[in-house]
Design a protein around this motif. Sequence first.
Motif, PDB file in Angstrom:
ATOM      1  N   GLY A 232       0.773  -1.219   0.000  1.00 55.10           N
ATOM      2  CA  GLY A 232       0.000   0.000   0.000  1.00 55.10           C
ATOM      3  C   GLY A 232       0.808   1.274   0.000  1.00 55.10           C
ATOM      4  O   GLY A 232       0.226   2.360   0.068  1.00 55.10           O
ATOM      5  N   LYS A 233       2.121   1.159  -0.078  1.00 59.75           N
ATOM      6  CA  LYS A 233       2.971   2.331  -0.065  1.00 59.75           C
ATOM      7  C   LYS A 233       3.786   2.416  -1.342  1.00 59.75           C
ATOM      8  O   LYS A 233       3.963   1.429  -2.050  1.00 59.75           O
ATOM      9  CB  LYS A 233       3.900   2.315   1.152  1.00 59.75           C
ATOM     10  N   GLU A 234       4.257   3.607  -1.613  1.00 55.76           N
ATOM     11  CA  GLU A 234       5.083   3.830  -2.780  1.00 55.76           C
ATOM     12  C   GLU A 234       6.450   3.190  -2.609  1.00 55.76           C
ATOM     13  O   GLU A 234       7.003   3.140  -1.505  1.00 55.76           O
ATOM     14  CB  GLU A 234       5.254   5.328  -3.020  1.00 55.76           C
ATOM     15  N   ARG A 235       6.981   2.709  -3.700  1.00 57.03           N
ATOM     16  CA  ARG A 235       8.353   2.248  -3.697  1.00 57.03           C
ATOM     17  C   ARG A 235       9.277   3.441  -3.488  1.00 57.03           C
ATOM     18  O   ARG A 235       9.099   4.495  -4.108  1.00 57.03           O
ATOM     19  CB  ARG A 235       8.675   1.548  -5.012  1.00 57.03           C
ATOM     20  N   GLU A 236      10.244   3.286  -2.623  1.00 56.61           N
ATOM     21  CA  GLU A 236      11.133   4.387  -2.315  1.00 56.61           C
ATOM     22  C   GLU A 236      12.588   3.955  -2.420  1.00 56.61           C
ATOM     23  O   GLU A 236      12.942   2.817  -2.104  1.00 56.61           O
ATOM     24  CB  GLU A 236      10.857   4.949  -0.914  1.00 56.61           C
ATOM     25  N   LEU A 237      13.392   4.882  -2.857  1.00 52.48           N
ATOM     26  CA  LEU A 237      14.826   4.652  -2.918  1.00 52.48           C
ATOM     27  C   LEU A 237      15.395   4.659  -1.513  1.00 52.48           C
ATOM     28  O   LEU A 237      15.151   5.584  -0.741  1.00 52.48           O
ATOM     29  CB  LEU A 237      15.501   5.726  -3.765  1.00 52.48           C
ATOM     30  N   VAL A 238      16.153   3.632  -1.201  1.00 48.12           N
ATOM     31  CA  VAL A 238      16.822   3.538   0.085  1.00 48.12           C
ATOM     32  C   VAL A 238      18.257   4.022  -0.020  1.00 48.12           C
ATOM     33  O   VAL A 238      18.710   4.835   0.787  1.00 48.12           O
ATOM     34  CB  VAL A 238      16.781   2.100   0.624  1.00 48.12           C
ATOM     35  N   ALA A 239      18.970   3.505  -0.992  1.00 48.84           N
ATOM     36  CA  ALA A 239      20.373   3.843  -1.154  1.00 48.84           C
ATOM     37  C   ALA A 239      20.790   3.569  -2.584  1.00 48.84           C
ATOM     38  O   ALA A 239      20.246   2.686  -3.243  1.00 48.84           O
ATOM     39  CB  ALA A 239      21.253   3.041  -0.185  1.00 48.84           C
ATOM     40  N   ALA A 240      21.754   4.327  -3.050  1.00 49.19           N
ATOM     41  CA  ALA A 240      22.284   4.149  -4.394  1.00 49.19           C
ATOM     42  C   ALA A 240      23.786   4.334  -4.361  1.00 49.19           C
ATOM     43  O   ALA A 240      24.320   5.093  -3.538  1.00 49.19           O
ATOM     44  CB  ALA A 240      21.655   5.136  -5.372  1.00 49.19           C
ATOM     45  N   ILE A 241      24.446   3.656  -5.261  1.00 46.21           N
ATOM     46  CA  ILE A 241      25.892   3.785  -5.384  1.00 46.21           C
ATOM     47  C   ILE A 241      26.248   3.823  -6.861  1.00 46.21           C
ATOM     48  O   ILE A 241      25.821   2.981  -7.646  1.00 46.21           O
ATOM     49  CB  ILE A 241      26.629   2.653  -4.629  1.00 46.21           C
TER      50      ILE A 241
ATOM     51  N   GLN B  38      18.487   7.638   1.528  1.00 42.47           N
ATOM     52  CA  GLN B  38      17.292   8.242   2.069  1.00 42.47           C
ATOM     53  C   GLN B  38      17.618   8.761   3.461  1.00 42.47           C
ATOM     54  O   GLN B  38      18.331   8.113   4.225  1.00 42.47           O
ATOM     55  CB  GLN B  38      16.168   7.202   2.133  1.00 42.47           C
ATOM     56  N   ASP B  39      17.076   9.923   3.794  1.00 42.44           N
ATOM     57  CA  ASP B  39      17.404  10.546   5.064  1.00 42.44           C
ATOM     58  C   ASP B  39      17.139   9.622   6.249  1.00 42.44           C
ATOM     59  O   ASP B  39      17.894   9.623   7.230  1.00 42.44           O
ATOM     60  CB  ASP B  39      16.626  11.849   5.244  1.00 42.44           C
ATOM     61  N   SER B  40      16.088   8.845   6.173  1.00 41.17           N
ATOM     62  CA  SER B  40      15.699   8.025   7.308  1.00 41.17           C
ATOM     63  C   SER B  40      16.672   6.891   7.601  1.00 41.17           C
ATOM     64  O   SER B  40      16.619   6.306   8.687  1.00 41.17           O
ATOM     65  CB  SER B  40      14.294   7.449   7.094  1.00 41.17           C
ATOM     66  N   VAL B  41      17.551   6.575   6.665  1.00 39.20           N
ATOM     67  CA  VAL B  41      18.492   5.476   6.879  1.00 39.20           C
ATOM     68  C   VAL B  41      19.927   5.950   7.001  1.00 39.20           C
ATOM     69  O   VAL B  41      20.820   5.127   7.256  1.00 39.20           O
ATOM     70  CB  VAL B  41      18.386   4.406   5.776  1.00 39.20           C
ATOM     71  N   LYS B  42      20.163   7.232   6.848  1.00 38.29           N
ATOM     72  CA  LYS B  42      21.522   7.750   6.962  1.00 38.29           C
ATOM     73  C   LYS B  42      22.092   7.450   8.338  1.00 38.29           C
ATOM     74  O   LYS B  42      21.437   7.649   9.357  1.00 38.29           O
ATOM     75  CB  LYS B  42      21.546   9.252   6.701  1.00 38.29           C
ATOM     76  N   GLY B  43      23.301   6.964   8.340  1.00 39.58           N
ATOM     77  CA  GLY B  43      23.951   6.603   9.582  1.00 39.58           C
ATOM     78  C   GLY B  43      23.641   5.204  10.058  1.00 39.58           C
ATOM     79  O   GLY B  43      24.297   4.718  10.986  1.00 39.58           O
ATOM     80  N   ARG B  44      22.652   4.562   9.448  1.00 45.01           N
ATOM     81  CA  ARG B  44      22.277   3.206   9.836  1.00 45.01           C
ATOM     82  C   ARG B  44      22.566   2.187   8.739  1.00 45.01           C
ATOM     83  O   ARG B  44      22.923   1.049   9.041  1.00 45.01           O
ATOM     84  CB  ARG B  44      20.792   3.135  10.195  1.00 45.01           C
ATOM     85  N   PHE B  45      22.366   2.581   7.491  1.00 47.24           N
ATOM     86  CA  PHE B  45      22.542   1.675   6.360  1.00 47.24           C
ATOM     87  C   PHE B  45      23.787   2.067   5.580  1.00 47.24           C
ATOM     88  O   PHE B  45      24.131   3.252   5.483  1.00 47.24           O
ATOM     89  CB  PHE B  45      21.346   1.745   5.409  1.00 47.24           C
TER      90      PHE B  45
ATOM     91  N   LEU C 164      17.939  -1.529  13.076  1.00 45.66           N
ATOM     92  CA  LEU C 164      16.681  -1.648  12.355  1.00 45.66           C
ATOM     93  C   LEU C 164      15.489  -1.337  13.253  1.00 45.66           C
ATOM     94  O   LEU C 164      15.495  -1.639  14.451  1.00 45.66           O
ATOM     95  CB  LEU C 164      16.542  -3.043  11.775  1.00 45.66           C
ATOM     96  N   THR C 165      14.482  -0.739  12.649  1.00 51.59           N
ATOM     97  CA  THR C 165      13.239  -0.407  13.324  1.00 51.59           C
ATOM     98  C   THR C 165      12.081  -1.031  12.566  1.00 51.59           C
ATOM     99  O   THR C 165      12.217  -1.413  11.394  1.00 51.59           O
ATOM    100  CB  THR C 165      13.034   1.111  13.416  1.00 51.59           C
ATOM    101  N   PRO C 166      10.913  -1.149  13.195  1.00 52.77           N
ATOM    102  CA  PRO C 166       9.761  -1.692  12.475  1.00 52.77           C
ATOM    103  C   PRO C 166       9.424  -0.920  11.204  1.00 52.77           C
ATOM    104  O   PRO C 166       8.872  -1.500  10.264  1.00 52.77           O
ATOM    105  CB  PRO C 166       8.627  -1.598  13.506  1.00 52.77           C
ATOM    106  N   GLU C 167       9.754   0.358  11.159  1.00 50.76           N
ATOM    107  CA  GLU C 167       9.490   1.157   9.974  1.00 50.76           C
ATOM    108  C   GLU C 167      10.352   0.747   8.782  1.00 50.76           C
ATOM    109  O   GLU C 167      10.088   1.167   7.656  1.00 50.76           O
ATOM    110  CB  GLU C 167       9.695   2.646  10.279  1.00 50.76           C
TER     111      GLU C 167
END
Length: 118
Positions: free
Chosen positions: A42-51, A60-67, A85-88
Motif C-alpha cells: 500500500g505504499k510507494e516504492r522508495e529509494l533507500v540507497a544508491a551507489i 534516504q534521510d531516514s536510513v543515513k547513519g544506519r545503512f 533496524l526499526t519496524p518502519e
Amino acid sequence: QVQLVESGGGLVQPGGSLRLSCVASGITTSWYTMSWYRQAPGKERELVAAITRTGTTNYQDSVKGRFTISRDDAKNTVYLQMNSLTPEDTAVYLCNANSLIDRRRNYWGQGTQVTVSS
C-alpha cells in the motif's frame, strides 16, 4: 537473461542488523548505478540507497547513519548493510541496476522480505 537476485532478508528484532546481497547475472555491474529500493504494501516504492559506478553513495534521510551500500563489481554484487533496524524498515527490498549510458537498461530483482518486529 538478465537477473538480479537478492538474498539476506528475514525476521529481525528492533535494533538488529541484516546484510542484504544482490547478485547480478547477464550484465556487468561496473557499468551500472546500483540501488536498493523498498516497498511496503500500500505504499510507494522508495529509494533507500544508491551507489554510482565510481562509488558515490546517496541515502534516504531516514536510513543515513544506519545503512551502508557497497559494491563488489568483481563479484557482480551489491550489498546493503542495515543496522539499528526499526519496524518502519519492514518492507520488500529490491535491487536495481540502471545504466546511465543507456537508460533503457534498467533491471529489477524480485525482492527480499525484511521484517523488523519484537
